[in-house]
Design a protein around this motif. Structure first.
Motif, PDB file in Angstrom:
ATOM      1  N   LEU A 104      -6.074   1.701  10.902  1.00 14.16           N
ATOM      2  CA  LEU A 104      -5.095   0.645  10.657  1.00 14.16           C
ATOM      3  C   LEU A 104      -4.447   0.204  11.964  1.00 14.16           C
ATOM      4  O   LEU A 104      -4.389   0.975  12.930  1.00 14.16           O
ATOM      5  CB  LEU A 104      -4.014   1.143   9.695  1.00 14.16           C
ATOM      6  CG  LEU A 104      -4.428   1.309   8.241  1.00 14.16           C
ATOM      7  CD1 LEU A 104      -3.331   2.018   7.453  1.00 14.16           C
ATOM      8  CD2 LEU A 104      -4.741  -0.048   7.607  1.00 14.16           C
ATOM      9  N   VAL A 110       2.733  -2.690   8.889  1.00 11.14           N
ATOM     10  CA  VAL A 110       1.409  -2.694   8.267  1.00 11.14           C
ATOM     11  C   VAL A 110       1.057  -1.299   7.775  1.00 11.14           C
ATOM     12  O   VAL A 110       0.573  -1.118   6.650  1.00 11.14           O
ATOM     13  CB  VAL A 110       0.347  -3.201   9.267  1.00 11.14           C
ATOM     14  CG1 VAL A 110      -1.048  -3.071   8.670  1.00 11.14           C
ATOM     15  CG2 VAL A 110       0.630  -4.646   9.653  1.00 11.14           C
ATOM     16  N   GLY A 113       3.220  -0.398   4.657  1.00 11.20           N
ATOM     17  CA  GLY A 113       2.774  -1.114   3.469  1.00 11.20           C
ATOM     18  C   GLY A 113       1.506  -0.526   2.893  1.00 11.20           C
ATOM     19  O   GLY A 113       1.386  -0.333   1.670  1.00 11.20           O
ATOM     20  N   ALA A 114       0.556  -0.211   3.765  1.00 11.15           N
ATOM     21  CA  ALA A 114      -0.708   0.374   3.301  1.00 11.15           C
ATOM     22  C   ALA A 114      -0.492   1.763   2.701  1.00 11.15           C
ATOM     23  O   ALA A 114      -1.077   2.102   1.662  1.00 11.15           O
ATOM     24  CB  ALA A 114      -1.707   0.440   4.457  1.00 11.15           C
ATOM     25  N   VAL A 234       0.392 -13.674   1.040  1.00 12.17           N
ATOM     26  CA  VAL A 234      -0.670 -13.141   1.892  1.00 12.17           C
ATOM     27  C   VAL A 234      -1.100 -14.180   2.926  1.00 12.17           C
ATOM     28  O   VAL A 234      -1.275 -13.879   4.110  1.00 12.17           O
ATOM     29  CB  VAL A 234      -1.873 -12.703   1.034  1.00 12.17           C
ATOM     30  CG1 VAL A 234      -3.046 -12.317   1.920  1.00 12.17           C
ATOM     31  CG2 VAL A 234      -1.480 -11.543   0.140  1.00 12.17           C
ATOM     32  N   PHE A 241      -2.679  -9.056   9.543  1.00  9.56           N
ATOM     33  CA  PHE A 241      -3.040  -7.785   8.907  1.00  9.56           C
ATOM     34  C   PHE A 241      -4.399  -7.819   8.215  1.00  9.56           C
ATOM     35  O   PHE A 241      -4.681  -6.996   7.344  1.00  9.56           O
ATOM     36  CB  PHE A 241      -1.971  -7.364   7.891  1.00  9.56           C
ATOM     37  CG  PHE A 241      -1.724  -8.381   6.824  1.00  9.56           C
ATOM     38  CD1 PHE A 241      -2.536  -8.471   5.709  1.00  9.56           C
ATOM     39  CD2 PHE A 241      -0.666  -9.261   6.929  1.00  9.56           C
ATOM     40  CE1 PHE A 241      -2.309  -9.413   4.725  1.00  9.56           C
ATOM     41  CE2 PHE A 241      -0.425 -10.203   5.937  1.00  9.56           C
ATOM     42  CZ  PHE A 241      -1.245 -10.275   4.840  1.00  9.56           C
ATOM     43  N   VAL A 244      -6.505  -4.651   7.467  1.00 12.61           N
ATOM     44  CA  VAL A 244      -6.322  -3.678   6.390  1.00 12.61           C
ATOM     45  C   VAL A 244      -7.371  -3.852   5.294  1.00 12.61           C
ATOM     46  O   VAL A 244      -7.608  -2.924   4.521  1.00 12.61           O
ATOM     47  CB  VAL A 244      -4.901  -3.769   5.768  1.00 12.61           C
ATOM     48  CG1 VAL A 244      -3.837  -3.520   6.806  1.00 12.61           C
ATOM     49  CG2 VAL A 244      -4.678  -5.107   5.081  1.00 12.61           C
ATOM     50  N   TYR A 248      -8.997  -1.027   2.701  1.00  6.24           N
ATOM     51  CA  TYR A 248      -8.883  -1.063   1.242  1.00  6.24           C
ATOM     52  C   TYR A 248     -10.265  -1.011   0.584  1.00  6.24           C
ATOM     53  O   TYR A 248     -10.448  -0.364  -0.447  1.00  6.24           O
ATOM     54  CB  TYR A 248      -8.141  -2.328   0.799  1.00  6.24           C
ATOM     55  CG  TYR A 248      -6.685  -2.362   1.172  1.00  6.24           C
ATOM     56  CD1 TYR A 248      -5.949  -1.189   1.306  1.00  6.24           C
ATOM     57  CD2 TYR A 248      -6.032  -3.577   1.386  1.00  6.24           C
ATOM     58  CE1 TYR A 248      -4.607  -1.225   1.642  1.00  6.24           C
ATOM     59  CE2 TYR A 248      -4.689  -3.619   1.711  1.00  6.24           C
ATOM     60  CZ  TYR A 248      -3.977  -2.441   1.843  1.00  6.24           C
ATOM     61  OH  TYR A 248      -2.643  -2.489   2.174  1.00  6.24           O
ATOM     62  N   VAL A 305       1.124  -6.748   2.984  1.00  3.80           N
ATOM     63  CA  VAL A 305       0.081  -5.722   3.058  1.00  3.80           C
ATOM     64  C   VAL A 305      -0.167  -5.127   1.670  1.00  3.80           C
ATOM     65  O   VAL A 305      -1.309  -4.874   1.281  1.00  3.80           O
ATOM     66  CB  VAL A 305       0.483  -4.626   4.063  1.00  3.80           C
ATOM     67  CG1 VAL A 305      -0.517  -3.485   4.048  1.00  3.80           C
ATOM     68  CG2 VAL A 305       0.595  -5.213   5.468  1.00  3.80           C
ATOM     69  N   THR A 308      -2.041  -7.707  -0.447  1.00  2.00           N
ATOM     70  CA  THR A 308      -3.457  -7.770  -0.055  1.00  2.00           C
ATOM     71  C   THR A 308      -4.262  -6.706  -0.780  1.00  2.00           C
ATOM     72  O   THR A 308      -5.385  -6.954  -1.245  1.00  2.00           O
ATOM     73  CB  THR A 308      -3.603  -7.587   1.464  1.00  2.00           C
ATOM     74  OG1 THR A 308      -2.852  -8.598   2.134  1.00  2.00           O
ATOM     75  CG2 THR A 308      -5.057  -7.685   1.890  1.00  2.00           C
ATOM     76  N   GLN A 309      -3.701  -5.512  -0.895  1.00  6.44           N
ATOM     77  CA  GLN A 309      -4.390  -4.453  -1.640  1.00  6.44           C
ATOM     78  C   GLN A 309      -4.591  -4.847  -3.098  1.00  6.44           C
ATOM     79  O   GLN A 309      -5.643  -4.579  -3.696  1.00  6.44           O
ATOM     80  CB  GLN A 309      -3.604  -3.144  -1.542  1.00  6.44           C
ATOM     81  CG  GLN A 309      -4.363  -1.916  -2.017  1.00  6.44           C
ATOM     82  CD  GLN A 309      -4.327  -1.717  -3.526  1.00  6.44           C
ATOM     83  OE1 GLN A 309      -3.427  -2.229  -4.196  1.00  6.44           O
ATOM     84  NE2 GLN A 309      -5.290  -0.971  -4.044  1.00  6.44           N
TER      85      GLN A 309
END
Length: 342
Positions: A104, A110, A113-114, A234, A241, A244, A248, A305, A308-309
């Motif tokens: 990452l 970032v 968040g992940a 996003v 980002f 990431v 994912y 972030v 996005t996942q």
């Protein structure tokens, strides 16, 4: 979904079966419409987002209606599955996430968040996706209170280990509790009351049968609401980002394989194995999003972030509803070897 919904259903049984067979097309249309809406009318995101919790609650209600509560009570006693689900989510997943975190970006927002989203197992639409893959949704449902409690206790610990005590101290548990009550407890209680009513009243049985066609359309509506409301967030930071996304995707590929290995080692049947796959790979993005939004200003990228996942995962889940029962955890043949389902 499972079984014949009876003559009182709003749709004939063959229509409901056709809807289930074409569920991927339904979801594809929902996502396409969402992308179109989000790109042409980004100002609609705030309005649509207000429907997220209600839509999730209805989705879980109609999913819970398909689960006979006698089976749910039995599921609570399956210590083998409960232990496997807890072990995968709170022992194996942190190790996998720690490895993936090395790839990452160094930006703390970032990373946080992940970590927020990857370290927390899903408690809501995982039930629906498990059901759509002909997995044991009762087992997933029975596990949700434990998953909720343990992630609430362990998330600060994992954040402390991964990024230090400062971040762990600013995470508020309130959104976890609110989400559990509104998205899990209330729909589950209403489904139990509906089942009780259906056992004692013709009108109740009619109502329950009428709800039988809703899970697929409701998941389509949920996808539309999630993508429409979150895509603008996003897009506004996509260049910062995008790195990431491969992480994912790697998580989406790794965890189903690990879950399959564990299910095989424990000699689980196909339903349990599929349930274990989905509960190990699906993350709690819709619940941790409020946590990310509540972080200090220096973590402003964290919500994007997390979202996005959500988008990566939804695409993966639609694929996994086909891949898991057909290839990863197929039905066992009567003589022992596995065979692919159609």
């Amino acid at each position: 979904m499972r079984g014949d919904s009876g003559p009182s259903s709003l749709l004939p049984p063959d229509w409901q079966a056709a809807l289930r067979r074409r569920q991927v097309a339904v979801y594809g249309v929902a996502v396409a419409l969402a992308v179109l809406t989000a790109t042409t009318t980004p100002s609609a995101a705030g309005t649509v987002e207000a429907f997220l919790d209600p839509v999730l609650s209805v989705l879980l209600y109609v999913t819970f209606l398909e689960i006979p509560f006698v089976r749910l009570r039995e599921a609570f006693t399956n210590g083998r599955y409960l232990g496997a689900a807890l072990g995968l989510n709170f022992l194996a997943v942190p190790v996998v996430v720690w490895v993936l975190a090395q790839f990452l970006p160094s930006d703390p927002a970032v990373l946080v968040g992940a970590l927020l989203v990857l370290l927390t197992p899903c408690i809501d639409y995982v039930i629906t996706f498990t059901d759509l893959a002909n997995g044991d949704a009762e087992q997933v449902t029975a596990t949700t209170p434990l998953l909720m409690l343990v992630q609430l206790l362990l998330l600060p610990v994992y954040l402390w280990l991964f990024v230090g005590p400062d971040v762990a101290g600013v995470v508020d548990a309130g959104p976890f509790v609110d989400a559990f009550v509104t998205i899990i407890f209330v729909p589950l209680a209403l489904a139990w009351l509906t089942e009780y009513w259906a056992e004692r009243s013709t009108s109740g049985a009619r109502w329950q049968a009428a709800m039988g066609w809703l899970p697929v359309p409701m998941l389509g509506v949920t996808l539309f609401v999630v993508v429409t409301s979150q895509l603008p967030r996003v897009r506004s930071a996509i260049g910062e980002f995008a790195a990431v996304v491969p992480v994912y995707v790697a998580f989406l590929v790794t965890m189903p394989v690990l879950a399959r290995v564990v299910a095989h080692a424990l000699d689980m049947d196909a339903g349990e194995g599929r349930a274990l796959v989905f509960t190990s790979v699906t993350r709690n993005s819709l619940v941790v999003l409020p946590l990310a939004l509540a972080l200090p200003p220096e973590y402003a990228l964290a919500p994007a972030v997390v979202v996005t996942q959500t988008l990566v995962e939804l695409a993966g889940m639609v694929a996994l509803t086909r891949v898991v029962p057909a290839y990863l955890v197929p039905e066992r043949a009567p003589d022992g070897p596995t065979e692919q389902s159609d």
